[in-house]
Design an enzyme around this catalytic site. Structure first.
Site, mmCIF file in Angstrom:
data_model
loop_
_atom_site.group_PDB
_atom_site.id
_atom_site.type_symbol
_atom_site.label_atom_id
_atom_site.label_comp_id
_atom_site.label_asym_id
_atom_site.label_seq_id
_atom_site.Cartn_x
_atom_site.Cartn_y
_atom_site.Cartn_z
ATOM 1 N N TYR A 114 0.845 -1.201 0.000
ATOM 2 C CA TYR A 114 0.000 0.000 0.000
ATOM 3 C C TYR A 114 0.875 1.244 0.000
ATOM 4 C CZ TYR A 114 1.054 0.666 5.004
ATOM 5 O OH TYR A 114 1.690 0.882 6.204
ATOM 6 N N CYS A 115 0.286 2.364 -0.423
ATOM 7 C CA CYS A 115 0.910 3.674 -0.292
ATOM 8 C C CYS A 115 -0.142 4.617 0.278
ATOM 9 C CB CYS A 115 1.515 4.165 -1.603
ATOM 10 S SG CYS A 115 0.334 4.347 -2.972
ATOM 11 N N TRP A 116 -0.087 5.903 -0.039
ATOM 12 C CA TRP A 116 -1.028 6.850 0.566
ATOM 13 C C TRP A 116 -2.454 6.626 0.073
ATOM 14 C CZ3 TRP A 116 -2.592 9.555 4.318
ATOM 15 C CH2 TRP A 116 -3.479 10.627 4.175
#
Length: 372
Positions: A114-116
């Site tokens: 995941y990222c932002w």
């Protein structure tokens, strides 16, 4: 977290169905965290330090400085040039992560990434891992969606829990009782330990920063995962804030409506306990005086100055005794009666001393008297 939506499958390479990247909503991911071999946070180290999905490793697609550089290019040059430069940085970093942490992974390794917002940074890493042949899962909406769902889920998880609130004035050993209960297998929520703060104006631990509010919430949510709603959860009678951190509203409301235990200890034992628990203040008189300064508005300059003078003369027991009588005890008595609705019906337990044996004996009694 609630919900169990089916995974969506996005092909990492449309012409090669053997390299799929799944996406799952945050609500579903939370129920499946233990099914992934590695949880990977593709955000910067700075973002990861603020908060992250429990157990996540930080594999930044861009480091802190690189993200600033690319963001500046977007604003001062144009998006196309920024994307080219960003792609070079991202794939260089991904290659380093693969070389460092993926070479020894078996084919069945299952990472969650995941990222932002679940966009380019996590997407690029997921594509690379999927192209190798790993079964990769992305968090739909990224950390932003995870955080929103976690806040809602804390309230959901509070509802079925049965709290037993350990009350009592400062220095009576509430935290020591929690530790004794935990040692005997009780379910304990130690908010001060999670917040890295003792919960009073003197409670800041030097050299130990508190977590961010977001990470504090995550730590509470993680603790909830281990609790069995069929068994009570023992917790201390905290205020709405522990240091600079807010206790989630649903949790503090539930605590304040729960049955209470009234812990009592002789004043001399309370002072001795504070001398032990606040040894870091005694070892640093200048810091002790600095913390006392925070009470000036409430207690007045002359009173605080007198306490500081006692500290400088090494009269620590006298300072703690005065603090109990003039500051902590009056404030606690008013607050506990006002905020904890069942405190009036609390059973009192007066310990003879602060010894570990006394707290262990009381813990045994409380667990034996508490229905499963």
């Amino acid at each position: 977290m609630a919900g169990d939506r089916p995974a969506k499958v996005v092909s990492a390479q449309p012409d090669n169905p053997r390299m799929p990247v799944n996406t799952l909503p945050a609500a579903t991911v939370a129920q499946m965290l233990d099914r992934f071999d590695t949880v990977i946070d593709a955000r910067t180290p700075a973002e990861h330090a603020l908060d992250h999905i429990p157990g996540a490793e930080n594999w930044p697609s861009l480091d802190n400085e690189q993200r600033i550089v690319i963001g500046t290019m977007y604003k001062q040059v144009n998006a196309f040039e920024a994307k080219k430069r960003g792609a070079a940085m991202v794939f260089h970093n991904i290659a380093s992560h693969v070389d460092r942490a993926v070479i020894d992974k078996p084919k069945g390794w299952r990472p969650l990434v995941y990222c932002w917002r679940g966009g380019n940074r996590s997407g690029a890493l997921a594509w690379a891992l999927g192209a190798i042949g790993f079964q990769v899962t992305l968090v739909e909406g990224g950390y932003k969606a995870w955080r929103a769902e976690l806040v809602l889920d804390i309230a959901r998880r509070v509802s079925p829990l049965r709290f037993k609130v350990v009350c009592g004035p400062t220095g009576c050993g509430k935290t020591r009782l929690l530790h004794a209960l935990a040692a005997q297998g009780a379910q304990v929520l130690d908010l001060e330990a999670l917040a890295k703060h003792r919960g009073s104006v003197l409670g800041h631990l030097p050299g130990t920063p508190q977590p961010t509010q977001k990470h504090f919430d995550t730590l509470i949510w993680s603790a909830f995962q281990r609790f069995d709603p069929a068994r009570p959860v023992f917790v201390e009678s905290e205020s709405k804030k522990v240091g600079n951190l807010r206790v989630p509203e649903a949790l503090i409301d539930a605590m304040r409506a729960s049955p209470c235990i009234d812990l009592q200890l002789p004043d001399d034992e309370r002072v001795a306990l504070l001398l032990e628990d606040y040894a870091y203040l005694i070892n640093d008189p200048a810091y002790f005086c600095e913390r006392l300064g925070a009470l000036t508005e409430l207690r007045g300059k002359s009173v605080v100055a007198a306490w500081a003078d006692q500290v400088q003369r090494g009269q620590f027991a006298d300072v703690f005794r005065d603090l109990l009588r003039q500051h902590y005890d009056p404030g606690y008595a008013a607050s506990i009666q006002r905020n904890f609705t069942q405190y009036g019906e609390a059973e009192a337990f007066a310990l003879p001393d602060r010894s570990p044996a006394s707290f262990a004996t009381l813990a045994t009694h409380l667990l034996g008297a508490t229905p499963a």
